[in-house]
Design a protein around this motif. Structure first.
Motif, PDB file in Angstrom:
ATOM      1  N   TYR A 153      90.396  20.855  54.399  1.00 13.05           N
ATOM      2  CA  TYR A 153      90.230  22.093  53.630  1.00 13.05           C
ATOM      3  C   TYR A 153      89.478  21.835  52.324  1.00 13.05           C
ATOM      4  O   TYR A 153      88.568  22.576  51.964  1.00 13.05           O
ATOM      5  N   ARG A 154      89.860  20.832  51.570  1.00 11.77           N
ATOM      6  CA  ARG A 154      89.148  20.380  50.359  1.00 11.77           C
ATOM      7  C   ARG A 154      88.940  21.511  49.358  1.00 11.77           C
ATOM      8  O   ARG A 154      87.825  21.979  49.105  1.00 11.77           O
ATOM      9  N   ALA A 155      90.015  21.910  48.723  1.00 11.70           N
ATOM     10  CA  ALA A 155      89.960  22.995  47.740  1.00 11.70           C
ATOM     11  C   ALA A 155      89.122  22.605  46.519  1.00 11.70           C
ATOM     12  O   ALA A 155      88.411  23.448  45.952  1.00 11.70           O
ATOM     13  N   ASN A 156      89.194  21.361  46.093  1.00 11.37           N
ATOM     14  CA  ASN A 156      88.431  20.937  44.912  1.00 11.37           C
ATOM     15  C   ASN A 156      86.926  21.000  45.172  1.00 11.37           C
ATOM     16  O   ASN A 156      86.148  21.384  44.294  1.00 11.37           O
ATOM     17  N   THR A 157      86.518  20.639  46.383  1.00 11.69           N
ATOM     18  CA  THR A 157      85.102  20.721  46.723  1.00 11.69           C
ATOM     19  C   THR A 157      84.631  22.169  46.760  1.00 11.69           C
ATOM     20  O   THR A 157      83.523  22.486  46.306  1.00 11.69           O
ATOM     21  N   LYS A 158      85.449  23.062  47.284  1.00 10.06           N
ATOM     22  CA  LYS A 158      85.097  24.480  47.287  1.00 10.06           C
ATOM     23  C   LYS A 158      84.905  24.999  45.863  1.00 10.06           C
ATOM     24  O   LYS A 158      83.942  25.724  45.574  1.00 10.06           O
ATOM     25  N   ASN A 159      85.807  24.633  44.973  1.00  6.37           N
ATOM     26  CA  ASN A 159      85.702  25.101  43.592  1.00  6.37           C
ATOM     27  C   ASN A 159      84.492  24.498  42.881  1.00  6.37           C
ATOM     28  O   ASN A 159      83.880  25.152  42.032  1.00  6.37           O
ATOM     29  N   ALA A 160      84.162  23.261  43.209  1.00  3.72           N
ATOM     30  CA  ALA A 160      82.975  22.645  42.601  1.00  3.72           C
ATOM     31  C   ALA A 160      81.709  23.372  43.026  1.00  3.72           C
ATOM     32  O   ALA A 160      80.786  23.572  42.218  1.00  3.72           O
ATOM     33  N   TRP A 161      81.628  23.806  44.272  1.00  3.22           N
ATOM     34  CA  TRP A 161      80.453  24.538  44.735  1.00  3.22           C
ATOM     35  C   TRP A 161      80.386  25.935  44.123  1.00  3.22           C
ATOM     36  O   TRP A 161      79.289  26.459  43.872  1.00  3.22           O
ATOM     37  N   LEU A 162      81.521  26.561  43.881  1.00  2.66           N
ATOM     38  CA  LEU A 162      81.513  27.855  43.201  1.00  2.66           C
ATOM     39  C   LEU A 162      80.957  27.723  41.787  1.00  2.66           C
ATOM     40  O   LEU A 162      80.149  28.548  41.337  1.00  2.66           O
ATOM     41  N   LEU A 163      81.404  26.697  41.065  1.00  2.44           N
ATOM     42  CA  LEU A 163      80.887  26.471  39.712  1.00  2.44           C
ATOM     43  C   LEU A 163      79.410  26.117  39.747  1.00  2.44           C
ATOM     44  O   LEU A 163      78.629  26.559  38.893  1.00  2.44           O
ATOM     45  N   ASP A 164      78.993  25.325  40.727  1.00  2.00           N
ATOM     46  CA  ASP A 164      77.588  24.933  40.843  1.00  2.00           C
ATOM     47  C   ASP A 164      76.691  26.149  41.046  1.00  2.00           C
ATOM     48  O   ASP A 164      75.626  26.276  40.418  1.00  2.00           O
ATOM     49  N   ALA A 165      77.095  27.060  41.946  1.00  2.00           N
ATOM     50  CA  ALA A 165      76.288  28.251  42.211  1.00  2.00           C
ATOM     51  C   ALA A 165      76.215  29.150  40.975  1.00  2.00           C
ATOM     52  O   ALA A 165      75.151  29.717  40.659  1.00  2.00           O
ATOM     53  N   TYR A 166      77.324  29.283  40.251  1.00  2.00           N
ATOM     54  CA  TYR A 166      77.336  30.134  39.068  1.00  2.00           C
ATOM     55  C   TYR A 166      76.435  29.579  37.967  1.00  2.00           C
ATOM     56  O   TYR A 166      75.628  30.315  37.367  1.00  2.00           O
ATOM     57  N   LEU A 167      76.529  28.270  37.691  1.00  2.00           N
ATOM     58  CA  LEU A 167      75.719  27.678  36.618  1.00  2.00           C
ATOM     59  C   LEU A 167      74.246  27.606  37.000  1.00  2.00           C
ATOM     60  O   LEU A 167      73.374  27.632  36.124  1.00  2.00           O
TER      61      LEU A 167
END
Length: 286
Positions: A153-167
């Motif tokens: 599932y890798r929740a931390n990786t999902k959140n990192a990609w959300l921040l990456d797309a936003y920035l």
């Protein structure tokens, strides 16, 4: 809510769907870049993902830290016989109960780190990140199977990609000073809380400093020459020297003793002034 934040949020989510980014399997920290030689593909090399151009120093630092943490917690290791990656989150989660709570706190610290970007995170993105770690926490309570499900599932990786797309969308908006809504077409100006503060510019990302330019120093005018003829001799102005007494300077006496007369020399020898000393050398030879 800031209109610019809401538009950036929409563009970030649309970017993730358009790029077909697999937010739980794509590495958020490293990427593979093709290497060509003589026009032919030779190999792929692994390198860090570049920071989007235009971010402030604070945003660039947070993005890099979140990427690195997500990689270590979800993909830092690999099984020796299978091409399956896992991280510290899976290892800690194997500890009953305590491991699940520790994994949840680690994921929560990652969200708090991401929320420190300039202007904060949009509410929807923040709630999506929090929902990811809550679902991961719930899956971890399933004995054995929950730990292996958590590895994929890798929740931390999902959140990192959300921040990456936003920035990434924020960096584009900072360069133009405004952002356009992809649905309605409305335009919102980038407010000061989203802009980098003076002294927080990331020179490597190409952000131009917003601090006022320093004014050049005015040239110093040369001292004016004194009017009238210059004075010489004792009547000139005395030198301003604290260690020297003021007033007229007394003449200095010559204390060197007078030279001895030509006729006086070493004892026992005397040379007549009228006689050339070379005559003695000549007489001695005879």
């Amino acid at each position: 809510m800031n209109p610019a934040l809401k538009i950036l949020e929409k563009k970030a989510l649309k970017k993730l769907g358009k790029d077909k980014t697999n937010t739980n399997s794509d590495n958020p920290y490293y990427e593979k870049v093709p290497v060509y030689k003589n026009g032919k593909l030779v190999k792929y090399k692994t390198q860090e993902r570049p920071i989007p151009v235009g971010l402030s120093k604070n945003d660039a630092k947070i993005l890099k830290s979140v990427r690195r943490r997500a990689y270590r917690w979800d993909m830092g290791f690999r099984f020796c016989c299978f091409n399956i990656r896992f991280g510290w989150s899976f290892i800690i989660g194997l500890i009953p109960v305590i491991g699940d709570f520790a994994d949840f706190l680690m994921a929560l610290a990652l969200i708090k780190k991401a929320s420190k970007v300039d202007g904060g995170l949009p509410k929807r993105l923040y709630s999506m990140m929090f929902a990811n770690i809550m679902l991961d926490f719930a899956i971890g309570f399933i004995p054995v199977l929950g730990d292996f499900a958590d590895m994929f599932y890798r929740a931390n990786t999902k959140n990192a990609w959300l921040l990456d797309a936003y920035l990434a969308e924020k960096a584009k908006a900072l360069q133009t000073g405004q952002v356009q809504d992809p649905e309605t077409g409305s335009i919102a100006e980038i407010t000061e809380d989203l802009r980098p503060t003076p002294g927080d510019e990331d020179l490597e990302s190409g952000v131009i400093s917003t601090a006022p330019a320093q004014q050049p120093l005015a040239p110093v005018a040369p001292a004016a020459a004194p009017s009238g003829p210059a004075r010489h001799g004792p009547a000139s102005a005395p030198i301003n020297n604290p260690g020297r007494p003021s007033g007229p300077i007394a003449p200095v006496r010559n204390l060197t003793p007078p030279r001895a007369p030509i006729g006086g020399g070493l004892p026992g020898r005397s040379i007549t002034p009228k006689q050339d000393p070379r005559d003695y050398r000549g007489n001695s030879r005879r």
